[in-house]
Design an enzyme around this catalytic site. Structure first.
Site, PDB file in Angstrom:
ATOM      1  N   LYS A  67       0.828  -1.209   0.000  1.00  0.00           N
ATOM      2  CA  LYS A  67       0.000   0.000   0.000  1.00  0.00           C
ATOM      3  C   LYS A  67       0.857   1.251   0.000  1.00  0.00           C
ATOM      4  CE  LYS A  67      -4.351  -1.877   1.528  1.00  0.00           C
ATOM      5  NZ  LYS A  67      -5.481  -1.883   2.441  1.00  0.00           N
TER       6      LYS A  67
ATOM      7  N   LYS B  19      -3.668 -11.373  -7.702  1.00  0.00           N
ATOM      8  CA  LYS B  19      -4.966 -11.753  -7.145  1.00  0.00           C
ATOM      9  C   LYS B  19      -6.074 -10.826  -7.658  1.00  0.00           C
ATOM     10  CE  LYS B  19      -5.954  -9.223  -2.973  1.00  0.00           C
ATOM     11  NZ  LYS B  19      -6.912  -9.192  -1.907  1.00  0.00           N
TER      12      LYS B  19
ATOM     13  N   LYS C 158     -10.374  -5.437  -5.966  1.00  0.00           N
ATOM     14  CA  LYS C 158     -11.112  -4.248  -6.377  1.00  0.00           C
ATOM     15  C   LYS C 158     -10.178  -3.142  -6.822  1.00  0.00           C
ATOM     16  CE  LYS C 158     -13.560  -4.672  -2.966  1.00  0.00           C
ATOM     17  NZ  LYS C 158     -14.290  -4.775  -1.735  1.00  0.00           N
TER      18      LYS C 158
HETATM   19  P1  ADP Z   1      -9.877  -6.520  -2.153  1.00  0.00           P
HETATM   20  O1  ADP Z   1      -8.457  -6.932  -2.416  1.00  0.00           O
HETATM   21  O2  ADP Z   1     -10.732  -6.766  -3.334  1.00  0.00           O
HETATM   22  O3  ADP Z   1      -9.978  -5.115  -1.619  1.00  0.00           O
HETATM   23  P2  ADP Z   1     -10.162  -7.368   0.566  1.00  0.00           P
HETATM   24  O4  ADP Z   1      -8.714  -7.181   0.803  1.00  0.00           O
HETATM   25  O5  ADP Z   1     -11.114  -6.385   1.143  1.00  0.00           O
HETATM   26  O6  ADP Z   1     -10.416  -7.497  -1.004  1.00  0.00           O
HETATM   27  O7  ADP Z   1     -10.530  -8.834   1.091  1.00  0.00           O
HETATM   28  C1  ADP Z   1     -11.677  -9.247   1.827  1.00  0.00           C
HETATM   29  C2  ADP Z   1     -11.625 -10.749   2.057  1.00  0.00           C
HETATM   30  O8  ADP Z   1     -11.657 -11.458   0.816  1.00  0.00           O
HETATM   31  C3  ADP Z   1     -10.346 -11.242   2.762  1.00  0.00           C
HETATM   32  O9  ADP Z   1     -10.642 -12.364   3.587  1.00  0.00           O
HETATM   33  C4  ADP Z   1      -9.475 -11.645   1.612  1.00  0.00           C
HETATM   34  O10 ADP Z   1      -8.483 -12.576   1.991  1.00  0.00           O
HETATM   35  C5  ADP Z   1     -10.487 -12.249   0.642  1.00  0.00           C
HETATM   36  N1  ADP Z   1     -10.037 -12.076  -0.751  1.00  0.00           N
HETATM   37  C6  ADP Z   1      -9.835 -10.904  -1.395  1.00  0.00           C
HETATM   38  N2  ADP Z   1      -9.432 -11.095  -2.668  1.00  0.00           N
HETATM   39  C7  ADP Z   1      -9.385 -12.445  -2.828  1.00  0.00           C
HETATM   40  C8  ADP Z   1      -9.045 -13.281  -3.933  1.00  0.00           C
HETATM   41  N3  ADP Z   1      -8.679 -12.769  -5.103  1.00  0.00           N
HETATM   42  N4  ADP Z   1      -9.081 -14.618  -3.765  1.00  0.00           N
HETATM   43  C9  ADP Z   1      -9.461 -15.144  -2.569  1.00  0.00           C
HETATM   44  N5  ADP Z   1      -9.799 -14.408  -1.489  1.00  0.00           N
HETATM   45  C10 ADP Z   1      -9.770 -13.082  -1.603  1.00  0.00           C
END
Ligand code: ADP
Ligand code: TRP
Length: 327
Positions: free
Chosen positions: A115, A196, A199
């Site tokens: 970040k 991965k 968003k």
């Molecule tokens: P983002 O990266 O989209 O902002 P978050 O970091 O808010 O998502 O993640 C929320 C939850 O979803 C966490 O438990 C995270 O480990 C899971 N998660 C986020 N992206 C993935 C992914 N691509 N595959 C599997 N789990 C994910």
């Protein structure tokens, strides 16, 4: 014997995607339905303050996330569903954990490094102490198991460390916490399948749980399947993994065989997958719309959840204040 305690949360950063669902949320619902656990799920709105977001957007996103949790199958009668900031004990325990946590450990966190690199204008202190707040979230409720995706594992190791640092200094009180991963702890981005699905990369990188079928089809059309060097492409593997989750078994077997013998037509795979995902989330889209149309009901559910969470959090903080000598 009391049931093992499960706890997890997500930041209110906008509508969820299928990575959030397969990596975490789907598992939350299954754990709830197993009847074997006591469960707490919350909206991590305090964590979202580390992101520069308009207050109005944040307010909207908090309700939206709660609605999406429920629309996915979380039942507020079976789990304690609440908003983190409604329980001020989270911030109080964070302060105490931040006084037993070495800064060198915080600087090691991959998410902090990522970040800071991608958002050089907003490297705030909260981004650094983020894992202490996460540890407080879990340990206030004596959480033993935390269902999350792969990217959260390092933060949960720090939750375990916080418990140890605290216990070593003040006497054994907090339990050991373990992450619970699913079979799909890391769903990949549609356009950059070595990263991965997230968003933050932008709309075309992910499929939203609430995306209309047309949008899903359009996003999948652009999904990357080829590799420069040949061999099994990570993009193709990702799409097949998604078909395994959302499509029927027969289709999955056929496309997997076709991929192996080189006769696969990716256009067909994408069309099949688009229709499977669209159908899978049809009920979710309807329930979500219904919940969002009734914000008062949603607020009442969250108030009820906060009431229950508060009972546990107050008791933990009363113990902690005594243990550290503040009372
Ligand atoms: P983002 O990266 O989209 O902002 P978050 O970091 O808010 O998502 O993640 C929320 C939850 O979803 C966490 O438990 C995270 O480990 C899971 N998660 C986020 N992206 C993935 C992914 N691509 N595959 C599997 N789990 C994910
Ligand atoms: N950091 C987590 C994420 O970005 C959200 C979170 C906050 C969380 N507190 C937590 C997850 C406690 C599990 C347990 O997804």
């Amino acid at each position: 014997m009391s049931k093992p305690i499960i706890l997890s949360g997500m930041q209110p950063t906008g509508s969820l995607h299928i990575g959030n669902y397969l990596g975490a949320l789907k598992n939350w619902v299954e754990l709830q339905n197993s009847g074997q656990y006591e469960l707490f799920f919350f909206v991590a709105d305090l964590h979202s303050l580390t992101i520069d977001m308009k207050p109005e957007t944040r307010r909207k996103n908090i309700r939206l996330l709660a609605a999406e949790y429920i629309a996915s199958g979380l039942d507020p009668k079976k789990v304690t569903l609440f908003v983190q900031s409604h329980i001020p004990e989270h911030t109080e325990l964070t302060w105490i954990f931040s006084t037993v946590t070495p800064v060198t450990e915080l600087f090691r966190m991959i998410q902090f490094k990522d970040k800071s690199e991608h958002n050089a204008k907003n490297i705030n202190a909260g981004l650094l102490t983020y894992p202490a707040l996460q540890a407080a979230d879990v340990l206030l409720y004596h959480g033993a198991l935390v269902p999350v995706g792969q990217d959260q594992v390092q933060h949960l190791e720090m939750t375990r460390d916080c418990a140890r640092w605290f216990n070593n200094r003040y006497g054994h009180y907090f339990p050991e916490t373990k992450p619970l991963l699913t079979q799909f702890p890391k769903i990949m981005s549609l356009l950059e399948p070595t990263k991965k699905m997230s968003k933050s990369a932008g709309e075309s990188h992910y499929i939203g749980m609430a995306d209309e079928p047309k949008i899903i089809a359009a996003k999948l059309k652009k999904a990357v399947t080829a590799t420069a060097g040949g061999g099994q492409a990570p993009g193709a593997a990702n799409l097949l993994a998604l078909l395994k989750q959302f499509g029927d078994k027969k289709m999955y077997t056929e496309f997997t065989a076709a991929e192996k013998n080189g006769s696969i037509r990716y256009g067909d795979l994408k069309a099949e997958l688009a229709s499977a995902i669209g159908n899978y989330f049809a009920g979710f889209r309807a329930r979500r719309a219904e919940l969002l149309a009734n914000p008062k009901k949603l607020d009442a559910i969250l108030e009820d959840g906060a009431e229950r969470a508060r009972g546990v959090a107050k008791k933990t903080m009363a113990d902690v204040r005594k243990l550290v000598g503040l009372r």
